[in-house]
Design a protein around this motif. Structure first.
Motif, short mmCIF file in Angstrom:
data_model
loop_
_atom_site.label_atom_id
_atom_site.label_comp_id
_atom_site.label_asym_id
_atom_site.label_seq_id
_atom_site.Cartn_x
_atom_site.Cartn_y
_atom_site.Cartn_z
N ARG A 128 40.90 20.64 39.89
CA ARG A 128 40.61 21.81 39.05
C ARG A 128 39.44 22.56 39.67
O ARG A 128 38.40 21.93 39.95
N VAL A 188 41.05 28.46 38.38
CA VAL A 188 40.57 29.61 37.62
C VAL A 188 39.98 30.56 38.65
O VAL A 188 39.00 30.24 39.33
N GLN A 281 38.88 28.21 31.40
CA GLN A 281 40.32 28.29 31.61
C GLN A 281 41.02 28.86 30.38
O GLN A 281 41.89 29.73 30.48
#
Length: 301
Positions: A128, A188, A281
């Motif tokens: 992530r 993101v 997010q």
């Protein structure tokens, strides 16, 4: 075999420099060694004395900063009274950890901190990422990557630039070629990275084309943090979270500043970053709306 799940490292924040840095494959072995030692209440000093070393060496072994010797590991496992199953498992991990990693071919230009990062990226099942100044490396086209590296201050020659570009492309290739279930990237993307160009208009156009194509790939999830949306929680800064299959390692957070990088491993700190990432997010455009925003930006370029 006793349940010896990897325990949390003793140091909460580790600054990565060009000295000894942790490597993910070594960290897996080290975390199991620590679990054996702590199960018996053995101190670092006593473990070191058993193999004729210092307690600090045992600490470096357990945190993945030191290469392993099979003889030392065997003697430690004797001291920890490890059973045959645990011994066989650790020795298999050790053999893997001691193999020459593929990124070693770039050791002439890759800093120790970069090599540590690549080792986390290589082992992680899910990544992530939020990078407010540029697109994530695994999303970059070759020419965009070249422009980013040329703009940086860490290289000094055309040869270094081309070597680092080749390493970045090799990372991307290995990620994309891995089995689908074993690698996933959740990005993101700060909209400013799509507006502030690296290279020229043509490079940015082809980079946008590449991102648009990836929005249809099940390995990738993209969420754009809109530039015009007020009060987005972007204060977490550059954050990359590595999640590992079967909990081989606890989650690791990697973050960079201009003059160095840090990894966070303490559970409370990692949890704080994960929650901050989730807030950003959730406040960003959905994957579908992000894909449309990419198409709109491409048309407007």
């Amino acid at each position: 075999m006793a349940d010896l799940r990897p325990s949390r490292p003793q140091r909460r924040v580790r600054y990565l420099s060009d000295e000894a840095v942790p490597i993910a494959q070594r960290m897996v072995v080290g975390s199991h060694l620590r679990a054996h030692r702590e199960r018996l209440g053995i101190s670092l000093k006593d473990a070191g004395m058993h193999i004729g070393a210092s307690g600090s060496k045992i600490s470096r072994l357990e945190t993945g900063q030191h290469e392993f010797k099979a003889k030392d590991i065997g003697r430690l496992l004797d001291f920890y009274a490890a059973d045959d199953t645990a011994r066989q498992y650790l020795m298999e991990l050790l053999e893997h950890a001691n193999q020459r990693p593929w990124w070693q071919d770039w050791s002439d230009v890759a800093t120790k901190q970069l090599q540590a990062f690549v080792s986390f990226e290589e082992m992680a099942q899910r990544i992530r990422t939020y990078e407010p100044t540029q697109l994530p490396g695994l999303l970059q086209t070759e020419e965009y990557a070249r422009a980013v590296i040329e703009a940086g201050a860490e290289v000094s020659s055309p040869r270094e630039i081309e070597r680092l570009v080749a390493l970045r492309q090799r990372r991307r290739q290995r990620f994309e070629e891995a089995p689908l279930h074993s690698k996933r990237l959740i990005s993101v993307i700060d909209e400013v990275t799509l507006i502030r160009p690296f290279g020229n208009r043509g490079i940015m156009g082809r980079q946008l084309d590449h991102l648009i194509a990836l929005t249809d790939h099940p390995r990738h999830t993209m969420r754009i943090a809109e530039l015009s949306k007020p009060n987005l929680p972007v204060m977490l800064g550059m954050t990359i979270i590595f999640d590992f299959e079967n909990r081989l390692l606890p989650d690791i957070v990697y973050t960079e500043q201009f003059d160095g990088a840090f990894i966070l491993q303490e559970e409370k700190q990692v949890d704080g970053r994960v929650k901050a990432f989730d807030r950003l997010q959730n406040a960003s455009l959905s994957h579908q709306r992000s894909a449309q925003r990419l198409r709109d930006l491409r048309k407007a370029l």
